[in-house]
Write an enzyme that holds these catalytic residues in place. Structure first.
Site, short mmCIF file in Angstrom:
data_model
loop_
_atom_site.label_atom_id
_atom_site.label_comp_id
_atom_site.label_asym_id
_atom_site.label_seq_id
_atom_site.Cartn_x
_atom_site.Cartn_y
_atom_site.Cartn_z
N ARG A 121 0.59 -1.38 0.14
CA ARG A 121 -0.21 0.20 0.49
C ARG A 121 0.91 1.16 -0.14
O ARG A 121 1.72 1.48 0.52
CB ARG A 121 -0.88 -0.06 1.30
N HIS B 148 -0.49 -2.49 -4.74
CA HIS B 148 -0.28 -3.50 -5.51
C HIS B 148 -0.40 -2.63 -6.68
O HIS B 148 -0.42 -3.04 -8.10
CB HIS B 148 -1.09 -4.70 -5.54
N HIS C 284 3.17 -13.00 -5.40
CA HIS C 284 1.80 -13.14 -4.49
C HIS C 284 1.36 -14.60 -4.49
O HIS C 284 0.26 -14.37 -5.26
CB HIS C 284 0.98 -11.96 -5.10
N ASP D 165 -1.41 -9.94 7.98
CA ASP D 165 -1.54 -9.02 7.71
C ASP D 165 -0.51 -8.23 7.50
O ASP D 165 -1.24 -6.46 7.69
CB ASP D 165 -2.94 -8.19 6.39
N GLU E 195 5.24 -12.27 0.76
CA GLU E 195 5.67 -11.37 0.18
C GLU E 195 6.91 -10.55 0.52
O GLU E 195 6.72 -9.96 1.01
CB GLU E 195 4.19 -10.23 -0.77
C1 BGC Z 1 -1.86 -7.43 0.97
C2 BGC Z 1 -3.57 -7.87 1.81
C3 BGC Z 1 -4.35 -7.98 0.20
C4 BGC Z 1 -4.01 -8.80 -0.34
C5 BGC Z 1 -4.75 -9.23 -1.72
C6 BGC Z 1 -2.12 -8.58 0.59
O1 BGC Z 1 -0.71 -8.30 0.13
O2 BGC Z 1 -1.26 -7.49 2.30
O3 BGC Z 1 -4.31 -6.49 2.04
O4 BGC Z 1 -5.68 -8.58 0.35
O5 BGC Z 1 -2.56 -8.84 -0.25
O6 BGC Z 1 -5.52 -7.46 -2.64
#
Ligand code: BGC
Length: 383
Positions: free
Chosen positions: A111, A136, A210, A282, A347
């Site tokens: 983010r 992302h 991812h 998360d 990640e």
């Molecule tokens: C994020 C999550 C998100 C997910 C899928 C992850 O990298 O930290 O908050 O929901 O990706 O978008």
């Protein structure tokens, strides 16, 4: 909480990892097989699915749409193969709706607060595709573009080299960014991903993969019984929109302490603000190891299958996400509905919102510099 203390990381990934071993006398081009098959079309371009398999039972399918790992087969303790990542059986699934299953994430993994950042006194406005934040890479990030692909056979490995030129202004980011992501398979049961990028104007870069892992090989089951170890003393606490608050928090005595192997489900549901904010884990863990340290920083173990996955990376952090937004509404490979916490992501990356947090390691890339990053996902069996 501890105030963040900057430290330097070596981004020269290549020398960090030891040379690959070969099996027998044959060259990799003879023992590692590569198959290519049509996988549909996106943006008017043909999309291909590559299957790369070694002699040890590892077989990975990667498509040049989003650089997505669609399948990753590794044996369990009985030798039985199993697919340890979530995804779809066909391209249409990825085109319709995907929470970034298996894909390359860029230009910025994770983010960026308020969907904007400043660089050299200029403010760049990005899409707010995650509530008030940018996530992302935006609406159409690197996970949704068709990459040029080339298979390179080397003496000890097979490489799938993916290239993409992200034009100046794409998704609001400055500079023409030439990106190269290379998947490397050798005779060890591992997938190595090397990332490289150059730019013609100052910009920001933070690339990752991812993949959603379920080491049981059965996404109908959750990952709560997996055991995890993260060699890290700190994580980044976040606000209610999952943006780091700028400080490091010590994991000791909290549900975030994975410094020894611990069952993921043990503390995931404790009443604790940070856990509730993420809906589970998360968060970004901080690697405070010294540079040039090639040891594995993360180990994930599934007792039922005996599969162990180690993560080795040059990156300073890792977002550990427990699939809290999976809710059973996505039906993936083999018709399985992917329910809450049926997979997890590890990640490797720079910290979330780094462009707006001057104390975090820099994610700026200038002309004449080279962004280099490397991560290995290595599989083995523990009895
Ligand atoms: C994020 C999550 C998100 C997910 C899928 C992850 O990298 O930290 O908050 O929901 O990706 O978008």
């Amino acid at each position: 909480m501890k105030k963040f203390q900057p430290f330097i990381f070596c981004l020269l990934a290549a020398p960090l990892f030891t040379a690959c071993s070969t099996s027998g006398q044959k060259e990799a081009s003879e023992v590692i097989t590569v198959q290519e098959e049509p996988f549909g079309e996106a943006d008017g371009k043909k999309v291909t699915l590559f299957t790369i398999s070694n002699q040890q039972g590892l077989s990975v399918k990667i498509t040049n749409y989003g650089g997505i790992i669609t399948s990753l087969i590794v044996p369990d303790k009985t030798g039985k193969p199993g697919d340890v990542v979530l995804g779809y059986d066909n391209l249409q699934g990825y085109l319709d709706k995907s929470p970034y299953f298996g894909s390359i994430i860029g230009r910025y993994g994770n983010r960026i607060a308020g969907g904007q950042f400043s660089l050299n006194d200029k403010t760049y406005v990005l899409a707010k595709n995650n509530n008030t934040n940018h996530l992302h890479g935006g609406v159409k990030g690197f996970d949704k573009v068709v990459w040029e692909a080339e298979v390179v056979r080397e003496e000890k490995a097979v490489k799938l080299v993916l290239k993409y030129l992200s034009p100046d202004g794409e998704e609001g980011y400055p500079g023409n960014l030439q990106v190269e992501v290379t998947y490397i398979i050798d005779e060890r049961n591992q997938v190595r991903i090397d990332y490289r990028a150059t730019t013609d104007a100052p910009t920001i870069v933070n690339l990752t993969n991812h993949s959603y892992f379920n080491l049981i090989g059965d996404p109908a089951q959750t990952i709560l019984d997996h055991e995890l170890m993260i060699k890290s003393d700190y994580f980044l606490p976040v606000d209610s929109t999952l943006i780091p608050m700028g400080e490091l928090m010590k994991v000791t005595g909290t549900p975030f302490d994975f410094s020894e192997f611990r069952r993921i489900g043990d503390s995931i549901d404790v009443e604790q603000t940070q856990i509730l904010r993420g809906g589970g884990y998360d968060h970004c863990w901080v690697f405070t190891r010294s540079s040039n340290d090639p040891e594995n920083l993360v180990s994930l173990f599934d007792p039922s299958s005996g599969r162990l996955m180690e993560v080795i990376t040059t990156e300073p952090g890792m977002q550990f996400y427990t699939g809290n937004f999976l809710d059973g509404t996505i039906t993936g490979k083999g018709g399985v509905a992917y329910k809450f916490r049926s997979a997890l992501c590890l990640e490797t990356q720079h910290y979330p919102d780094s462009p707006n947090q001057p104390d975090f390691p820099s994610v700026t890339l200038n002309p004449g510099e080279e962004y280099l990053s490397s991560t290995i996902y290595r599989f083995s069996i523990e009895p």
